[in-house]
Scaffold this active site. Structure first.
Site, mmCIF file in Angstrom:
data_model
loop_
_atom_site.group_PDB
_atom_site.id
_atom_site.type_symbol
_atom_site.label_atom_id
_atom_site.label_comp_id
_atom_site.label_asym_id
_atom_site.label_seq_id
_atom_site.Cartn_x
_atom_site.Cartn_y
_atom_site.Cartn_z
ATOM 1 N N LYS A 1 -47.249 31.072 11.866
ATOM 2 C CA LYS A 1 -47.950 31.883 10.876
ATOM 3 C C LYS A 1 -47.062 32.039 9.656
ATOM 4 O O LYS A 1 -46.144 32.846 9.646
ATOM 5 C CB LYS A 1 -48.342 33.227 11.492
ATOM 6 C CG LYS A 1 -49.363 32.994 12.596
ATOM 7 C CD LYS A 1 -49.777 34.233 13.334
ATOM 8 C CE LYS A 1 -50.879 33.849 14.325
ATOM 9 N NZ LYS A 1 -50.963 34.695 15.486
ATOM 10 N N TRP B 1 -51.961 29.447 8.754
ATOM 11 C CA TRP B 1 -51.512 28.914 10.031
ATOM 12 C C TRP B 1 -51.075 27.459 9.867
ATOM 13 O O TRP B 1 -51.775 26.665 9.242
ATOM 14 C CB TRP B 1 -52.643 28.976 11.068
ATOM 15 C CG TRP B 1 -52.923 30.355 11.579
ATOM 16 C CD1 TRP B 1 -52.468 31.526 11.045
ATOM 17 C CD2 TRP B 1 -53.724 30.705 12.704
ATOM 18 N NE1 TRP B 1 -52.930 32.583 11.770
ATOM 19 C CE2 TRP B 1 -53.706 32.106 12.795
ATOM 20 C CE3 TRP B 1 -54.452 29.981 13.640
ATOM 21 C CZ2 TRP B 1 -54.400 32.802 13.797
ATOM 22 C CZ3 TRP B 1 -55.135 30.660 14.632
ATOM 23 C CH2 TRP B 1 -55.105 32.058 14.712
ATOM 24 N N GLU C 1 -57.891 25.466 34.583
ATOM 25 C CA GLU C 1 -58.993 26.423 34.676
ATOM 26 C C GLU C 1 -60.360 25.765 34.479
ATOM 27 O O GLU C 1 -61.388 26.384 34.738
ATOM 28 C CB GLU C 1 -58.819 27.524 33.607
ATOM 29 C CG GLU C 1 -57.633 28.452 33.857
ATOM 30 C CD GLU C 1 -56.323 27.927 33.260
ATOM 31 O OE1 GLU C 1 -56.166 26.695 33.104
ATOM 32 O OE2 GLU C 1 -55.442 28.755 32.960
ATOM 33 N N THR D 1 -51.631 27.141 37.832
ATOM 34 C CA THR D 1 -51.255 26.697 36.488
ATOM 35 C C THR D 1 -49.733 26.557 36.453
ATOM 36 O O THR D 1 -49.047 27.101 37.323
ATOM 37 C CB THR D 1 -51.690 27.722 35.427
ATOM 38 O OG1 THR D 1 -51.014 28.949 35.714
ATOM 39 C CG2 THR D 1 -53.180 27.964 35.467
HETATM 40 P P1 ADP Z 1 -53.526 20.555 32.973
HETATM 41 O O1 ADP Z 1 -52.960 21.246 34.187
HETATM 42 O O2 ADP Z 1 -54.830 19.890 33.098
HETATM 43 O O3 ADP Z 1 -52.533 19.801 32.116
HETATM 44 P P2 ADP Z 1 -52.823 22.908 32.044
HETATM 45 O O4 ADP Z 1 -53.652 24.009 32.554
HETATM 46 O O5 ADP Z 1 -51.431 22.682 32.531
HETATM 47 O O6 ADP Z 1 -53.752 21.707 32.206
HETATM 48 O O7 ADP Z 1 -52.737 22.898 30.499
HETATM 49 C C1 ADP Z 1 -53.905 22.879 29.745
HETATM 50 C C2 ADP Z 1 -53.519 22.847 28.316
HETATM 51 O O8 ADP Z 1 -52.967 21.578 27.994
HETATM 52 C C3 ADP Z 1 -54.682 22.997 27.387
HETATM 53 O O9 ADP Z 1 -55.042 24.331 27.243
HETATM 54 C C4 ADP Z 1 -54.126 22.382 26.126
HETATM 55 O O10 ADP Z 1 -53.294 23.281 25.427
HETATM 56 C C5 ADP Z 1 -53.267 21.270 26.644
HETATM 57 N N1 ADP Z 1 -53.986 20.000 26.579
HETATM 58 C C6 ADP Z 1 -54.644 19.369 27.551
HETATM 59 N N2 ADP Z 1 -55.172 18.221 27.108
HETATM 60 C C7 ADP Z 1 -54.848 18.115 25.805
HETATM 61 C C8 ADP Z 1 -55.104 17.157 24.778
HETATM 62 N N3 ADP Z 1 -55.785 16.050 24.991
HETATM 63 N N4 ADP Z 1 -54.604 17.416 23.544
HETATM 64 C C9 ADP Z 1 -53.900 18.528 23.295
HETATM 65 N N5 ADP Z 1 -53.631 19.452 24.223
HETATM 66 C C10 ADP Z 1 -54.089 19.261 25.455
#
Ligand code: ADP
Length: 528
Positions: free
Chosen positions: A427, A432, A320, A175
């Protein structure tokens, strides 16, 4: 087995092309037949580097045919492919290489200087393979260096793919580590194949042999959203852009290779649409664009659909979750609405697909209704959701749910909408406020290029939103507030707005709110 995908493409789509913009410069063309043979040769050569079943092999590479060969050669042989994100800070990169226990690193020419700088810290790495031919091999201070093409030449195309346990690990990805060190997610042959099958379906990405796909989302980022596997599985032509991610280079490939589909994060599409406007270009071949990784601004959906006649597929997921969690396709009920009324659904992250489940819960873990209003912590479980991080205990609760760290609503049609990340939500007086909603409202203004909202402590309301924005004109705070007051409730409007030249981004191109919170930790609202 992951090898079964390339075996299939080699036999049944032998003449379908894989086109790559190389780090050396020229465009390279090969077919799935070539790729199948080269992947076998690569797999057979790995043992000469001492690689055995389960060993980790790192890659530091852009999207290209050699990287794809590694996807199949390494995982197919029984080793584990660790795609390293080259945008991580040097220290984090050394950390993930060490934590994963990478024994060999395959690197593009671009990253040779970076590895030279890290070499002293990489105690477990025994070999470095530079992904080029003899002619382009650089002078380097790296030890135990090999030339990719020579390694391949020494391999055997008679190699037989081994039959492995379907639950054996096949690849891993860390990540981005916006809080603390990055965490490793391990995928198996089984989870990868099921994810690729599910993501190909019409309700998901709808892939077919008619598609020519420009894969902009990096192969070092969740297996390029799994399309590195799903494309050959569906006989799609695959176009890999290498290091050139600017609007002009992307447009060139979309045109020349007649791409029908492309996938990337919003930042990339902002660059492309900017280029299209400036140069008066269009997208005659493109039919669909998949956008995810962060929320798609409404203005981007409108621009693709109305200016360029390209359908936007909004998707949500995370490292994940392999990553596909939800995909936004329009059900007949929504399609029957007029264009303006459809927008409320189009901006949502979409519906889940078979094989994965979602729920939203409140702070006491009570499940919340699908009414489009109640919002809570988004949890997921399914065949391609990780059970935990590499080297750590399970990350699932007793019922197998994984907490995504996102806050969301789900409506009565099952469309999920992310309203925030748990740690970004503001908050204010017991209510929220969604930072994403405010950011979207701000970037709807034609003179706002990018916007970030963070919570700032407030003596009366606990927290209030501060909007930090990049503008491309003279719009001032009051005018922007008036504009936004049509889009969000008055009490949710930012308490203050600051204009900056640039916002900080993390290793996956997303806004780095942690950095913003640090930078503005001393900030106080004018009247507070
Ligand atoms: P990736 O590596 O696939 O970008 P990450 O694990 O870095 O995923 O980040 C995932 C996070 O990115 C998600 O938990 C969410 O917060 C955000 N995210 C992914 N896709 C979207 C989307 N379409 N709209 C809003 N947030 C998103």
């Amino acid at each position: 087995m992951i090898s079964s995908i390339i075996e299939f493409a080699e036999r049944w789509y032998p003449n379908v092309e894989v086109v790559s913009r190389t780090t050396e410069g020229p465009i390279h063309r090969c077919t799935y037949k070539d790729m199948g043979q080269r992947a076998r040769k690569l797999a057979s050569s790995l043992s000469t580097l001492g690689i055995k079943n389960g060993d980790r092999v790192g890659t530091l590479a852009w999207n290209g045919y050699r990287h794809l060969e590694l996807y199949y050669g390494v995982s197919g042989s029984g080793a584990v492919l660790h795609t390293i994100n080259p945008r991580l800070f040097a220290e984090q990169m050394a950390y993930v290489i060490d934590h994963a226990g990478d024994e060999v690193i395959f690197t593009d020419l671009t990253f040779v200087p970076l590895l030279e700088g890290l070499q002293a810290k990489l105690k477990k790495v025994k070999h470095i393979v530079i992904m080029t031919d003899r002619e382009h091999m650089p002078d380097t201070t790296l030890n135990n260096v090999h030339c990719y093409e020579e390694l391949l030449d020494a391999g055997s195309s008679d190699y037989q793919w081994p039959e492995l346990d379907e639950n054996a690990p096949s690849s891993m990805c860390y990540t981005s580590g916006t809080t603390g060190n990055p965490k490793g997610v391990v995928y198996s042959h089984r989870s990868t194949i099921i994810h690729a099958l599910a993501s190909s379906a019409p309700n998901a990405l709808g892939l077919s042999g008619l598609d020519s796909i420009l894969l902009v989302v990096p192969q070092f980022h969740v297996n390029a959203w799994g399309v590195s596997y799903a494309a050959p599985m569906n006989g799609c032509k695959l176009v890999l852009p290498g290091p050139a991610m600017d609007g002009k280079s992307i447009h060139e490939l979309l045109e020349q290779e007649q791409c029908t589909l492309s996938l990337a994060v919003p930042t990339i599409w902002m660059m492309l649409t900017g280029y299209l406007r400036e140069s008066d270009k269009t997208l005659p071949h493109m039919k669909r664009v998949v956008i995810g990784g962060s929320a798609v601004p409404e203005a981007m959906i409108r621009s693709f659909e109305q200016d360029y006649d390209v359908q936007v597929i909004h998707a949500w997921g995370m490292t994940e979750t392999s990553p596909l969690g939800t995909v936004n396709f329009l059900m007949p009920r929504v399609q029957a609405l007029d264009y303006e009324a459809q927008m409320a659904t189009k901006i949502k992250q979409g519906k889940t697909i078979f094989g994965i489940d979602l729920r939203i819960v409140d702070d006491q873990n009570h499940v919340l209704p699908h009414d489009g209003k109640a919002f809570g912590k988004l949890q997921t479980r399914g065949h391609w959701v990780t059970s935990g991080y590499y080297g750590e205990d399970s990350a699932l609760d007793a019922d197998g749910w994984f907490d995504t760290g996102d806050v969301a609503t789900i409506d009565s049609d099952g469309y999920m909408m992310i309203t925030d990340r748990t740690k970004d939500v503001i908050k204010s007086g017991g209510e929220w406020i969604s930072s994403i909603e405010l950011e979207n409202a701000a970037v709807g203004h034609p003179e706002i290029t990018e916007a970030a909202v963070i919570a700032i402590a407030h003596p009366k309301w606990d927290e209030r939103p501060l909007l930090i924005a990049v503008r491309n004109g003279n719009v001032e705070k009051d005018e922007l507030l008036i504009y936004m007051s049509d889009l969000v409730a008055k009490w949710q409007l930012p308490e203050d707005i600051l204009f900056v030249d640039e916002l900080p981004h993390g290793a996956t191109g997303k806004l780095n709110k942690l950095k913003l919170r640090e930078d503005y930790s001393e900030y106080q609202f004018p009247d507070a």
